[in-house]
Motif scaffolding. Structure first.
Motif, PDB file in Angstrom:
ATOM      1  N   THR A 101      -3.315   8.236 -11.926  1.00 10.58           N
ATOM      2  CA  THR A 101      -3.370   7.226 -12.985  1.00 10.58           C
ATOM      3  C   THR A 101      -4.806   6.957 -13.412  1.00 10.58           C
ATOM      4  O   THR A 101      -5.745   7.144 -12.641  1.00 10.58           O
ATOM      5  N   ILE A 102      -4.931   6.500 -14.659  1.00 15.10           N
ATOM      6  CA  ILE A 102      -6.196   5.991 -15.184  1.00 15.10           C
ATOM      7  C   ILE A 102      -5.939   4.548 -15.582  1.00 15.10           C
ATOM      8  O   ILE A 102      -5.026   4.265 -16.362  1.00 15.10           O
ATOM      9  N   SER A 103      -6.726   3.619 -15.024  1.00 17.80           N
ATOM     10  CA  SER A 103      -6.524   2.194 -15.273  1.00 17.80           C
ATOM     11  C   SER A 103      -7.782   1.582 -15.868  1.00 17.80           C
ATOM     12  O   SER A 103      -8.891   2.005 -15.571  1.00 17.80           O
ATOM     13  N   LEU A 104      -7.574   0.548 -16.711  1.00 15.35           N
ATOM     14  CA  LEU A 104      -8.681  -0.191 -17.293  1.00 15.35           C
ATOM     15  C   LEU A 104      -8.341  -1.673 -17.241  1.00 15.35           C
ATOM     16  O   LEU A 104      -7.336  -2.103 -17.808  1.00 15.35           O
ATOM     17  N   ASN A 105      -9.148  -2.449 -16.525  1.00 16.86           N
ATOM     18  CA  ASN A 105      -8.954  -3.891 -16.351  1.00 16.86           C
ATOM     19  C   ASN A 105      -7.565  -4.229 -15.795  1.00 16.86           C
ATOM     20  O   ASN A 105      -6.913  -5.167 -16.245  1.00 16.86           O
ATOM     21  N   GLY A 106      -7.098  -3.439 -14.857  1.00 17.65           N
ATOM     22  CA  GLY A 106      -5.819  -3.721 -14.214  1.00 17.65           C
ATOM     23  C   GLY A 106      -4.603  -3.164 -14.923  1.00 17.65           C
ATOM     24  O   GLY A 106      -3.517  -3.117 -14.354  1.00 17.65           O
ATOM     25  N   SER A 107      -4.717  -2.748 -16.171  1.00 18.43           N
ATOM     26  CA  SER A 107      -3.565  -2.176 -16.883  1.00 18.43           C
ATOM     27  C   SER A 107      -3.648  -0.656 -16.822  1.00 18.43           C
ATOM     28  O   SER A 107      -4.706  -0.070 -17.041  1.00 18.43           O
ATOM     29  N   VAL A 108      -2.523  -0.035 -16.534  1.00 17.11           N
ATOM     30  CA  VAL A 108      -2.467   1.413 -16.405  1.00 17.11           C
ATOM     31  C   VAL A 108      -2.422   2.029 -17.802  1.00 17.11           C
ATOM     32  O   VAL A 108      -1.517   1.759 -18.585  1.00 17.11           O
ATOM     33  N   LEU A 109      -3.414   2.838 -18.126  1.00 19.36           N
ATOM     34  CA  LEU A 109      -3.468   3.494 -19.435  1.00 19.36           C
ATOM     35  C   LEU A 109      -2.670   4.781 -19.462  1.00 19.36           C
ATOM     36  O   LEU A 109      -2.034   5.109 -20.457  1.00 19.36           O
ATOM     37  N   ALA A 110      -2.704   5.535 -18.365  1.00 17.96           N
ATOM     38  CA  ALA A 110      -2.009   6.812 -18.327  1.00 17.96           C
ATOM     39  C   ALA A 110      -1.593   7.117 -16.899  1.00 17.96           C
ATOM     40  O   ALA A 110      -2.332   6.852 -15.957  1.00 17.96           O
ATOM     41  N   THR A 111      -0.398   7.661 -16.762  1.00 22.87           N
ATOM     42  CA  THR A 111       0.096   8.112 -15.469  1.00 22.87           C
ATOM     43  C   THR A 111       0.588   9.539 -15.615  1.00 22.87           C
ATOM     44  O   THR A 111       0.674  10.076 -16.712  1.00 22.87           O
ATOM     45  N   THR A 112       0.967  10.128 -14.493  1.00 26.11           N
ATOM     46  CA  THR A 112       1.444  11.506 -14.538  1.00 26.11           C
ATOM     47  C   THR A 112       2.791  11.595 -15.242  1.00 26.11           C
ATOM     48  O   THR A 112       3.079  12.566 -15.913  1.00 26.11           O
TER      49      THR A 112
END
Length: 147
Positions: A101-112
């Motif tokens: 995953t790629i997260s920004l400020n606690g919100s997940v932007l992208a997952t597998t």
């Protein structure tokens, strides 16, 4: 498509969820989760966030797949006219990391799971291609015969 640029092992990598990357050895056991907080840039559907030097609140999470040694690199030193030669080899320790995953400020932007579109089964494209080829083949022969 979302991606991030991270720093690990003194190198910068462009990473995407669902892909694996070979990086410098991490002191983590295989099948364990790793969180990388040294994120330089995050891109999510055209929205780019650039850090100075790091993006605040951005993390990249991954799973260590395995540890192995890279291919051998030969180091050969020679002094001409002196009969001095040294031949050494080096194999770098590598960790294969799967980005989850790629997260920004606690919100997940992208997952597998969001990045992997559903792929049709292997039988479907073969059947469709075979039927299209059969349909187009008689038409081609009938057109050439009528002309």
């Amino acid at each position: 498509m979302s991606y991030a640029i991270i720093e690990t092992g003194g190198k910068q990598l462009r990473v995407e969820p669902g892909r694996f990357y070979d990086i410098e050895l991490l002191p983590v056991e295989p099948e364990e989760k790793v969180t990388i907080e040294r994120v330089l840039l995050v891109e999510n559907n055209g929205d780019v966030t650039i850090g100075q030097p790091w993006v605040d609140g951005a993390t990249v999470e991954g799973t260590v797949m395995r540890h192995f040694r890279d291919r051998k690199i030969l180091v050969y030193k020679m002094k001409p006219k002196k009969k001095t030669r040294k031949k050494r080899g080096h194999r770098q320790e590598i960790t294969r990391l799967m980005i989850d995953t790629i997260s920004l400020n606690g919100s997940v932007l992208a997952t597998t799971s969001t990045e992997s579109p559903e792929r049709p089964t292997s039988e479907t494209p073969v059947d469709v291609m075979a039927t299209e080829a059969e349909e187009s083949a008689p038409e081609a022969t009938s057109e050439t015969a009528s002309e």
